[in-house]
Write a protein that holds these residues in place. Structure first.
Motif, short mmCIF file in Angstrom:
data_model
loop_
_atom_site.label_atom_id
_atom_site.label_comp_id
_atom_site.label_asym_id
_atom_site.label_seq_id
_atom_site.Cartn_x
_atom_site.Cartn_y
_atom_site.Cartn_z
N TRP A 47 -48.74 -4.91 83.05
CA TRP A 47 -48.31 -3.71 82.30
C TRP A 47 -46.82 -3.76 82.10
O TRP A 47 -46.19 -4.77 82.44
CB TRP A 47 -48.77 -2.42 82.99
N GLN A 48 -46.23 -2.71 81.53
CA GLN A 48 -44.82 -2.70 81.17
C GLN A 48 -44.24 -1.30 81.32
O GLN A 48 -45.00 -0.32 81.31
CB GLN A 48 -44.65 -3.09 79.70
N THR A 49 -42.92 -1.22 81.35
CA THR A 49 -42.24 0.08 81.34
C THR A 49 -42.81 0.92 80.20
O THR A 49 -43.08 2.11 80.35
CB THR A 49 -40.72 -0.13 81.13
N ARG A 79 -42.45 -13.78 78.22
CA ARG A 79 -41.94 -13.05 77.08
C ARG A 79 -41.78 -13.93 75.84
O ARG A 79 -41.49 -15.11 75.93
CB ARG A 79 -40.57 -12.44 77.42
N ASP A 139 -54.19 -8.42 90.15
CA ASP A 139 -52.99 -8.87 89.43
C ASP A 139 -52.88 -7.94 88.23
O ASP A 139 -53.70 -8.00 87.31
CB ASP A 139 -53.17 -10.33 89.02
N THR A 140 -51.88 -7.05 88.26
CA THR A 140 -51.82 -5.96 87.29
C THR A 140 -50.79 -6.25 86.20
O THR A 140 -49.61 -6.38 86.48
CB THR A 140 -51.45 -4.65 88.00
N GLY A 186 -45.37 -7.53 87.91
CA GLY A 186 -43.99 -7.79 87.49
C GLY A 186 -43.80 -9.09 86.75
O GLY A 186 -42.90 -9.23 85.95
N GLU A 187 -44.63 -10.07 87.03
CA GLU A 187 -44.49 -11.37 86.38
C GLU A 187 -45.79 -12.13 86.64
O GLU A 187 -46.57 -11.74 87.51
CB GLU A 187 -43.30 -12.14 86.95
N PRO A 188 -45.98 -13.22 85.91
CA PRO A 188 -47.19 -14.00 86.17
C PRO A 188 -47.16 -14.51 87.61
O PRO A 188 -46.10 -14.89 88.11
CB PRO A 188 -47.07 -15.17 85.19
N ARG A 223 -36.46 -7.11 84.40
CA ARG A 223 -36.20 -7.49 83.02
C ARG A 223 -34.72 -7.51 82.75
O ARG A 223 -34.01 -6.56 83.04
CB ARG A 223 -36.87 -6.47 82.10
N ASP A 275 -45.28 -10.14 74.83
CA ASP A 275 -45.68 -11.21 75.73
C ASP A 275 -46.55 -12.23 75.00
O ASP A 275 -47.29 -11.90 74.07
CB ASP A 275 -46.49 -10.65 76.91
N ASN A 309 -37.18 -12.63 82.87
CA ASN A 309 -37.83 -11.93 83.97
C ASN A 309 -37.34 -12.59 85.25
O ASN A 309 -37.85 -13.60 85.68
CB ASN A 309 -39.35 -12.03 83.82
C1 WTA Z 1 -44.15 -9.08 82.82
C2 WTA Z 1 -43.23 -4.02 85.03
C3 WTA Z 1 -47.69 -11.43 84.03
C4 WTA Z 1 -44.51 -9.13 81.35
C5 WTA Z 1 -44.53 -3.29 85.34
C6 WTA Z 1 -44.17 -7.75 80.86
C7 WTA Z 1 -46.33 -9.58 83.96
C8 WTA Z 1 -42.96 -7.41 81.68
C9 WTA Z 1 -47.20 -8.89 84.85
C10 WTA Z 1 -42.79 -5.92 81.88
C11 WTA Z 1 -48.35 -9.59 85.34
C12 WTA Z 1 -45.55 -7.59 84.32
N1 WTA Z 1 -48.55 -10.85 84.89
N2 WTA Z 1 -46.59 -10.83 83.56
N3 WTA Z 1 -49.21 -9.05 86.20
N4 WTA Z 1 -46.68 -7.67 85.05
N5 WTA Z 1 -45.31 -8.75 83.66
O1 WTA Z 1 -41.19 -3.37 81.97
O2 WTA Z 1 -43.70 -10.11 80.72
O3 WTA Z 1 -40.35 -4.22 84.20
O4 WTA Z 1 -43.90 -7.69 79.49
O5 WTA Z 1 -42.73 -3.57 83.83
O6 WTA Z 1 -43.17 -8.06 82.95
O7 WTA Z 1 -41.76 -5.65 82.79
P1 WTA Z 1 -41.42 -4.16 83.19
#
Ligand code: WTA
Length: 644
Positions: free
Chosen positions: A413-415, A514, A410-411, A386-388, A525, A499, A520
């Motif tokens: 990804w994005q929507t 971002r 530490d995964t 979800g975030e760093p 988001r 990102d 975030n």
């Molecule tokens: C951030 C959530 C760093 C990033 C799955 C991305 C992350 C946005 C990480 C997507 C992570 C998500 N490390 N940043 N492990 N995971 N982000 O669409 O900025 O709600 O572009 O998807 O969250 O958020 P979304």
């Protein structure tokens, strides 16, 4: 970056590696090379293994940038893959969903029971006239029926749009309208910190502004009083009572839409991210197996809400297709006390635990005693999304929750990506706290500069993906132009993630946040423009600017600068405006700080200088930004003066 934690390397525990699906870095590299050499062969093979095909596909990928079609000509069904394919195996009586409500009530659904409920509800939807291609909004608490509703839609080819239960009635109405939703599924209420969240009441308000919605299905969860409008509103239990358990899954085209999920972009209007059937299903399942190294005896718990993509891909679609036992929890982590999550881990003997950095930071703040009182010995691996994740939180997670022995993934990804793009493989990748390490097989990232050239190792730039992947979004609902412009026009032939990132000398990726006007906040988001439009819709507000400010708990907090057209600046009005934003968007968008100002700093062309406001909100003494384009220097002085 000077912190030593960021440079330490945590190799996977040997015992873990020995039993893992991917046992070593060499094995990962081999997979990666195979996918790189022949992506279509690679994904085609996996698609045949993981999914049930009513009709085989003829072509793996048809790529007509920016439009991808995966597994062209094939017919499958996501609900069939999640449920039916397990019924002919020993998993028929395996727990598919273990659920715990906030008050402590629990339910377990086996794959067979899940199948029966999905079929009955799918028939119920059909009896309301829901057909393939129709859009169904789902606004529910985290109860098994939420997953059942999603799977029932998938079964009959209806397109679901899950709306997070924290959104306001305005936000529900906007989403219903944008997607032309025909039906809304909700509950009387849901439990949150001992309170009932009145979901049906919010839907009632939304339906006043949702002319396309003909029916509303209401689950009885809390038993609170609700108004039911004759002819429009139907109780879930009445609908399924008359429905048959026989509802064959409809063979869907690989590229039929599966769902829409709204997310914030850099404009005021949320984007309906569109995912389709086969590619999404494969990607969610395959990445679930790689990243969580799932084995059949595991109890897996992802603490996300199904209202966000993490809940779609890693509570419902990935785990169920893989035949996993997925745990769902309805309520808050601090109810009735701050040890609730660890009680759940202890009680259900959770083996794999996946949560967000903001939650980890809250646990740190609440104190180790809540953790130490519980038995967490069932845990074998941990995840973050979800975030760093800041190295301090990573190390606490590793030591206090994982007791030093659980690998952490530490995964990143994005929507839009549908599933995990970069992550350690727990049995193969040595981890560095704060880095999402390396791309998964079939994922081709690159870091580029403004001129689109790849930057050197250790330098920051824009993160792009250079090749299509099966889980990628297929578009923005009703807005192909925005899809093209937002993701495919900045860097030629590349998907723009939005990102800011860096790849180090070891090929490990670091995500810094971002590049656009997206905040975030606690892993959610939020678009600054969306908050600003909410504010200026209030009669007292002339102009508003929302920016993110670093926050120890939430990652980012929302700070807004407001100039008034009427009314008195002060706490009272600030309270009114906070409430107004909550009503327009939802509680998670409520500004943490409101500053009134006589004017906002602007460039000569009239653009608000957000970067400057960010510095001011962060309390920076020295403004490091270039202020040469600032139209009126006195504004800056006043803003900083206001601060004192
Ligand atoms: C951030 C959530 C760093 C990033 C799955 C991305 C992350 C946005 C990480 C997507 C992570 C998500 N490390 N940043 N492990 N995971 N982000 O669409 O900025 O709600 O572009 O998807 O969250 O958020 P979304």
């Amino acid at each position: 970056m000077a912190e030593s934690a960021e440079t330490s390397l945590f190799p996977p525990p040997e015992e873990f590696s020995q039993q893992a699906r991917v046992k070593s870095l060499a094995e990962y590299e081999q997979l990666y090379a195979e996918a790189e050499r022949d992506p279509e062969g690679f994904w085609g093979r996996l698609a045949r293994q993981q999914l049930h095909w009513f009709e085989p596909f003829q072509e793996v990928l048809r790529w007509n940038e920016p439009y991808a079609e995966w597994f062209v000509g094939g017919k499958t069904n996501v609900s069939y893959n999640c449920v039916d394919q397990h019924l002919a195996t020993w998993r028929r009586n395996k727990a598919a969903i273990i659920w715990e409500g906030e008050p402590g009530d629990t339910r377990t659904l086996t794959y067979q029971q899940l199948h029966d409920q999905v079929c009955r509800f799918a028939n119920g939807l059909k009896s309301l006239g829901v057909d393939s291609g129709d859009v169904v909004s789902i606004y529910m608490p985290m109860v098994p029926e939420l997953a059942i509703a999603m799977l029932a839609c998938a079964r009959i080819g209806a397109v679901h749009s899950v709306i997070f239960g924290g959104f306001s009635s305005e936000a529900i109405a906007d989403r219903n309208q944008d997607a032309s939703a025909k039906v809304v599924i909700t509950a009387d209420a849901g439990w949150r910190r001992g309170q009932q969240l009145p979901l049906k009441a919010s839907v009632d308000d939304a339906l006043e502004k949702s002319p396309t919605v003909k029916h509303c299905v209401v689950l009885r969860r809390c038993g609170n009083e609700v108004t039911m409008r004759e002819g429009r509103d139907h109780w879930w239990h009445d609908l399924v009572e008359q429905a048959s358990e026989d509802c064959p899954a409809r063979p869907q085209d690989s590229e039929d839409p599966l769902f829409i999920l709204y997310t914030s972009g850099s404009t005021g209007k949320p984007k309906g991210i569109q995912h389709t059937t086969a590619g999404y299903n494969l990607f969610a399942t395959q990445t679930f197996q790689w990243v969580f190294d799932h084995r059949d005896e595991d109890v897996y718990w992802c603490t996300a809400d199904c209202g966000w993509i993490t809940g779609h891909s890693y509570i419902v679609y990935g785990p169920l297709t893989a035949g996993a036992t997925t745990l769902m929890y309805e309520g808050a982590p601090n109810w009735p006390d701050e040890g609730r999550f660890w009680d759940i881990v202890d009680k259900h003997k959770v083996n794999i635990f996946y949560t967000a950095p903001t939650a980890i930071r809250a646990f740190i703040k609440w104190g180790d005693e809540h953790v130490e009182k519980r038995d967490l010995s069932s845990l074998r691996m941990l995840g973050s999304v979800g975030e760093p994740i800041n190295p301090a939180a990573w190390l606490w997670y590793h030591d206090k929750i994982g007791k030093g022995g659980c690998p952490i993934v530490d995964t990143w990804w994005q929507t839009e990506t549908g599933g995990i793009m970069m992550s350690p493989l727990p049995g193969a990748t040595a981890t560095k706290p704060g880095s999402c390490t390396r791309p998964l097989p079939g994922v081709m990232p690159r870091i580029v500069d403004e001129e689109h050239n790849q930057v050197a190792a250790g330098e920051q730039g824009m993160l792009v993906i250079t090749q299509p992947w099966p889980g990628m979004l297929r578009g923005i609902w009703g807005d192909p132009e925005r899809y093209q412009k937002q993701y495919w026009s900045t860097v030629p032939n590349c998907y723009l993630a939005g990102d800011n990132a860096m790849c180090d000398e070891d090929g490990y990726y670091w995500i810094f946040g971002r590049l656009d006007d997206v905040l975030n906040v606690s892993g959610h988001r939020l678009s600054t423009t969306e908050i600003e439009s909410a504010l200026v819709s209030h009669p007292t507000v002339a102009e508003a600017a929302a920016v993110g400010r670093p926050d120890d708990l939430k990652g980012e907090a929302v700070a807004v600068f407001v100039t008034l057209s009427s009314g008195d600046p002060g706490e009272e009005l600030a309270g009114v405006l906070r409430k107004h934003v909550r009503a327009q968007i939802g509680a998670h968008a409520t500004p943490d700080e409101i500053r009134f100002s006589a004017a906002l700093p602007k460039t000569r062309s009239g653009k608000i200088m957000r970067r400057l406001l960010r510095d001011i909100a962060a309390g920076k003494e020295e403004i490091a930004q270039d202020t040469s384009t600032l139209e009126d220097y006195s504004v800056l002085a006043k803003l900083r003066g206001d601060e004192e």
